[in-house]
Design a protein around this motif. Sequence first.
Motif, PDB file in Angstrom:
ATOM      1  N   MET A   1       0.685  -1.097   0.205  1.00 34.30           N
ATOM      2  CA  MET A   1       0.058  -0.043   0.025  1.00 34.30           C
ATOM      3  C   MET A   1       1.050   1.144   0.054  1.00 34.30           C
ATOM      4  SD  MET A   1      -2.884  -1.365   2.615  1.00 34.30           S
ATOM      5  CE  MET A   1      -3.820  -0.157   2.790  1.00 34.30           C
ATOM      6  N   GLY A   2       2.139   0.994   0.470  1.00 40.49           N
ATOM      7  CA  GLY A   2       2.844   2.007   0.408  1.00 40.49           C
ATOM      8  C   GLY A   2       3.209   3.138   1.588  1.00 40.49           C
ATOM      9  N   ALA A   3       3.951   4.147   1.475  1.00 42.55           N
ATOM     10  CA  ALA A   3       4.231   4.969   2.518  1.00 42.55           C
ATOM     11  C   ALA A   3       3.015   6.158   2.835  1.00 42.55           C
ATOM     12  CB  ALA A   3       5.471   5.712   2.252  1.00 42.55           C
ATOM     13  N   GLY A   4       2.728   6.252   3.909  1.00 42.33           N
ATOM     14  CA  GLY A   4       1.848   7.424   4.322  1.00 42.33           C
ATOM     15  C   GLY A   4       2.356   8.346   5.184  1.00 42.33           C
ATOM     16  N   PRO A   5       1.669   9.052   5.777  1.00 42.85           N
ATOM     17  CA  PRO A   5       2.181   9.931   6.864  1.00 42.85           C
ATOM     18  C   PRO A   5       2.571   9.469   8.199  1.00 42.85           C
ATOM     19  CG  PRO A   5      -0.304  10.274   6.567  1.00 42.85           C
ATOM     20  CD  PRO A   5       0.141   9.447   5.792  1.00 42.85           C
ATOM     21  N   TYR A   6       2.309   8.338   8.644  1.00 43.65           N
ATOM     22  CA  TYR A   6       2.273   7.543   9.706  1.00 43.65           C
ATOM     23  C   TYR A   6       3.570   6.319   9.603  1.00 43.65           C
ATOM     24  CZ  TYR A   6      -1.350  10.304  11.207  1.00 43.65           C
ATOM     25  OH  TYR A   6      -2.332  11.281  11.518  1.00 43.65           O
ATOM     26  N   GLY A   7       3.970   6.333   8.318  1.00 46.73           N
ATOM     27  CA  GLY A   7       4.698   5.195   8.003  1.00 46.73           C
ATOM     28  C   GLY A   7       4.049   4.262   6.741  1.00 46.73           C
ATOM     29  N   PRO A   8       5.151   3.261   6.429  1.00 52.30           N
ATOM     30  CA  PRO A   8       4.422   2.484   5.386  1.00 52.30           C
ATOM     31  C   PRO A   8       3.274   1.709   5.841  1.00 52.30           C
ATOM     32  CG  PRO A   8       7.012   2.156   5.712  1.00 52.30           C
ATOM     33  CD  PRO A   8       6.497   2.904   6.607  1.00 52.30           C
ATOM     34  N   ARG A   9       2.575   1.269   5.167  1.00 48.07           N
ATOM     35  CA  ARG A   9       1.059   0.329   5.211  1.00 48.07           C
ATOM     36  C   ARG A   9       1.435  -0.565   4.226  1.00 48.07           C
ATOM     37  NH1 ARG A   9      -2.751   2.368   8.582  1.00 48.07           N
ATOM     38  NH2 ARG A   9      -2.398   4.526   9.212  1.00 48.07           N
ATOM     39  N   MET A  10       0.992  -1.893   4.805  1.00 44.00           N
ATOM     40  CA  MET A  10       1.182  -3.314   4.112  1.00 44.00           C
ATOM     41  C   MET A  10      -0.092  -4.140   4.611  1.00 44.00           C
ATOM     42  SD  MET A  10       5.127  -4.403   4.529  1.00 44.00           S
ATOM     43  CE  MET A  10       5.164  -3.696   6.260  1.00 44.00           C
ATOM     44  N   PHE A  11      -0.644  -4.819   3.403  1.00 42.80           N
ATOM     45  CA  PHE A  11      -1.611  -5.786   3.638  1.00 42.80           C
ATOM     46  C   PHE A  11      -1.135  -7.126   2.912  1.00 42.80           C
ATOM     47  CE2 PHE A  11      -5.052  -7.971   1.502  1.00 42.80           C
ATOM     48  CZ  PHE A  11      -5.975  -8.266   2.818  1.00 42.80           C
ATOM     49  N   PHE A  12      -1.577  -8.014   3.707  1.00 37.10           N
ATOM     50  CA  PHE A  12      -1.162  -9.570   3.287  1.00 37.10           C
ATOM     51  C   PHE A  12      -2.430 -10.459   3.341  1.00 37.10           C
ATOM     52  CE2 PHE A  12       2.609  -7.537   5.182  1.00 37.10           C
ATOM     53  CZ  PHE A  12       3.594  -7.739   4.081  1.00 37.10           C
ATOM     54  N   GLU A  13      -2.992 -10.996   2.420  1.00 37.03           N
ATOM     55  CA  GLU A  13      -4.050 -11.865   2.339  1.00 37.03           C
ATOM     56  C   GLU A  13      -3.789 -12.903   2.988  1.00 37.03           C
ATOM     57  OE1 GLU A  13      -7.685 -13.113  -0.742  1.00 37.03           O
ATOM     58  OE2 GLU A  13      -5.934 -12.467  -1.454  1.00 37.03           O
ATOM     59  N   ALA A  14      -4.727 -13.615   3.649  1.00 39.15           N
ATOM     60  CA  ALA A  14      -4.401 -14.890   4.257  1.00 39.15           C
ATOM     61  C   ALA A  14      -5.327 -15.768   3.261  1.00 39.15           C
ATOM     62  CB  ALA A  14      -4.964 -14.841   5.868  1.00 39.15           C
ATOM     63  N   ILE A  15      -4.812 -16.602   2.642  1.00 37.20           N
ATOM     64  CA  ILE A  15      -5.697 -17.400   1.623  1.00 37.20           C
ATOM     65  C   ILE A  15      -5.661 -18.644   2.065  1.00 37.20           C
ATOM     66  CG2 ILE A  15      -4.780 -15.850  -0.402  1.00 37.20           C
ATOM     67  CD1 ILE A  15      -2.741 -18.182  -1.030  1.00 37.20           C
ATOM     68  N   GLU A  16      -5.144 -19.065   3.135  1.00 32.85           N
ATOM     69  CA  GLU A  16      -5.374 -20.502   3.830  1.00 32.85           C
ATOM     70  C   GLU A  16      -4.654 -20.362   5.126  1.00 32.85           C
ATOM     71  OE1 GLU A  16      -1.853 -23.145   1.799  1.00 32.85           O
ATOM     72  OE2 GLU A  16      -3.746 -23.146   0.883  1.00 32.85           O
ATOM     73  N   GLY A  17      -5.064 -21.571   5.703  1.00 34.06           N
ATOM     74  CA  GLY A  17      -4.375 -21.478   7.040  1.00 34.06           C
ATOM     75  C   GLY A  17      -5.451 -22.480   8.040  1.00 34.06           C
ATOM     76  N   GLU A  18      -4.735 -23.169   9.140  1.00 35.34           N
ATOM     77  CA  GLU A  18      -5.558 -23.879  10.100  1.00 35.34           C
ATOM     78  C   GLU A  18      -5.064 -23.246  11.564  1.00 35.34           C
ATOM     79  OE1 GLU A  18      -3.925 -27.864   9.743  1.00 35.34           O
ATOM     80  OE2 GLU A  18      -4.603 -27.732   7.738  1.00 35.34           O
ATOM     81  N   VAL A  19      -6.502 -23.478  12.046  1.00 34.32           N
ATOM     82  CA  VAL A  19      -6.152 -23.262  13.783  1.00 34.32           C
ATOM     83  C   VAL A  19      -6.282 -24.347  14.422  1.00 34.32           C
ATOM     84  CG1 VAL A  19      -7.518 -22.124  15.458  1.00 34.32           C
ATOM     85  CG2 VAL A  19      -7.475 -20.796  13.332  1.00 34.32           C
ATOM     86  N   GLU A  20      -5.398 -24.820  15.263  1.00 36.49           N
ATOM     87  CA  GLU A  20      -5.337 -25.885  15.927  1.00 36.49           C
ATOM     88  C   GLU A  20      -4.881 -25.766  17.419  1.00 36.49           C
ATOM     89  OE1 GLU A  20      -3.360 -30.361  15.648  1.00 36.49           O
ATOM     90  OE2 GLU A  20      -3.642 -29.059  13.775  1.00 36.49           O
ATOM     91  N   GLY A  21      -5.615 -26.283  18.404  1.00 40.78           N
ATOM     92  CA  GLY A  21      -5.474 -26.315  19.633  1.00 40.78           C
ATOM     93  C   GLY A  21      -5.880 -27.423  20.614  1.00 40.78           C
ATOM     94  N   GLU A  22      -5.783 -27.224  21.703  1.00 39.62           N
ATOM     95  CA  GLU A  22      -6.501 -28.313  22.837  1.00 39.62           C
ATOM     96  C   GLU A  22      -7.824 -28.605  22.403  1.00 39.62           C
ATOM     97  OE1 GLU A  22      -6.809 -28.989  27.499  1.00 39.62           O
ATOM     98  OE2 GLU A  22      -4.966 -28.371  26.955  1.00 39.62           O
ATOM     99  N   ARG A  23      -8.680 -27.422  22.363  1.00 42.53           N
ATOM    100  CA  ARG A  23     -10.144 -27.480  22.338  1.00 42.53           C
ATOM    101  C   ARG A  23     -10.637 -26.898  21.122  1.00 42.53           C
ATOM    102  NH1 ARG A  23     -11.759 -24.534  27.899  1.00 42.53           N
ATOM    103  NH2 ARG A  23     -13.359 -24.408  26.616  1.00 42.53           N
ATOM    104  N   LEU A  24      -9.781 -26.581  20.228  1.00 45.21           N
ATOM    105  CA  LEU A  24     -10.208 -25.726  18.820  1.00 45.21           C
ATOM    106  C   LEU A  24      -9.386 -26.214  17.699  1.00 45.21           C
ATOM    107  CD1 LEU A  24     -11.769 -23.476  17.682  1.00 45.21           C
ATOM    108  CD2 LEU A  24      -9.983 -21.857  18.194  1.00 45.21           C
ATOM    109  N   ARG A  25     -10.314 -26.710  16.685  1.00 46.19           N
ATOM    110  CA  ARG A  25      -9.601 -27.120  15.344  1.00 46.19           C
ATOM    111  C   ARG A  25     -10.647 -26.617  14.428  1.00 46.19           C
ATOM    112  NH1 ARG A  25      -9.677 -32.781  15.543  1.00 46.19           N
ATOM    113  NH2 ARG A  25     -11.707 -32.633  14.370  1.00 46.19           N
ATOM    114  N   GLY A  26      -9.851 -26.139  13.040  1.00 47.55           N
ATOM    115  CA  GLY A  26     -10.681 -25.495  12.140  1.00 47.55           C
ATOM    116  C   GLY A  26      -9.859 -24.995  11.020  1.00 47.55           C
ATOM    117  N   ARG A  27     -10.339 -24.397  10.069  1.00 48.38           N
ATOM    118  CA  ARG A  27      -9.718 -23.718   8.701  1.00 48.38           C
ATOM    119  C   ARG A  27     -10.122 -22.057   8.538  1.00 48.38           C
ATOM    120  NH1 ARG A  27     -12.435 -23.722   3.998  1.00 48.38           N
ATOM    121  NH2 ARG A  27     -14.671 -24.502   4.125  1.00 48.38           N
ATOM    122  N   VAL A  28      -9.164 -21.437   8.304  1.00 51.30           N
ATOM    123  CA  VAL A  28      -9.173 -20.140   8.062  1.00 51.30           C
ATOM    124  C   VAL A  28     -10.129 -19.927   6.623  1.00 51.30           C
ATOM    125  CG1 VAL A  28      -8.287 -17.828   7.204  1.00 51.30           C
ATOM    126  CG2 VAL A  28      -7.261 -19.512   9.345  1.00 51.30           C
TER     127      VAL A  28
END
Length: 103
Positions: A1-28
């Motif tokens: 997104m580039g530099a702005g008055p407060y600093g560079p801004r960036m965006f990253f799309e999360a196209i896939e992922g998993e959530v896994e823990g003791e009591r939680l399991r799923g997909r992004v």
Amino acid sequence: MGAGPYGPRMFFEAIEGEVEGERLRGRVLPGAGDWILVGADGYGRIDVRLNVQTHDGAHISLSYFGVLEMTPAVQNAIATGGGTSFEDQYWRTNPRFETGDPR
């Protein structure tokens, strides 16, 4: 997104992922992302928003805000699309989970 008055801004799309823990399991689900504003102090202010579908059909909105030290390893990962190891950076976040599922 580039530099702005407060600093560079960036965006990253999360196209896939998993959530896994003791009591939680799923997909992004599609539509997730990570917004970062990098300050002059060498820290990125992160704003991450995800929608997760659990293995048993619940939907959870997950968001977390915090800071990420922009170490050389982090900067290299951003520039190359690579990854980092846990010990490569200092970061702190504050996660929030929301769901309408009664469980």
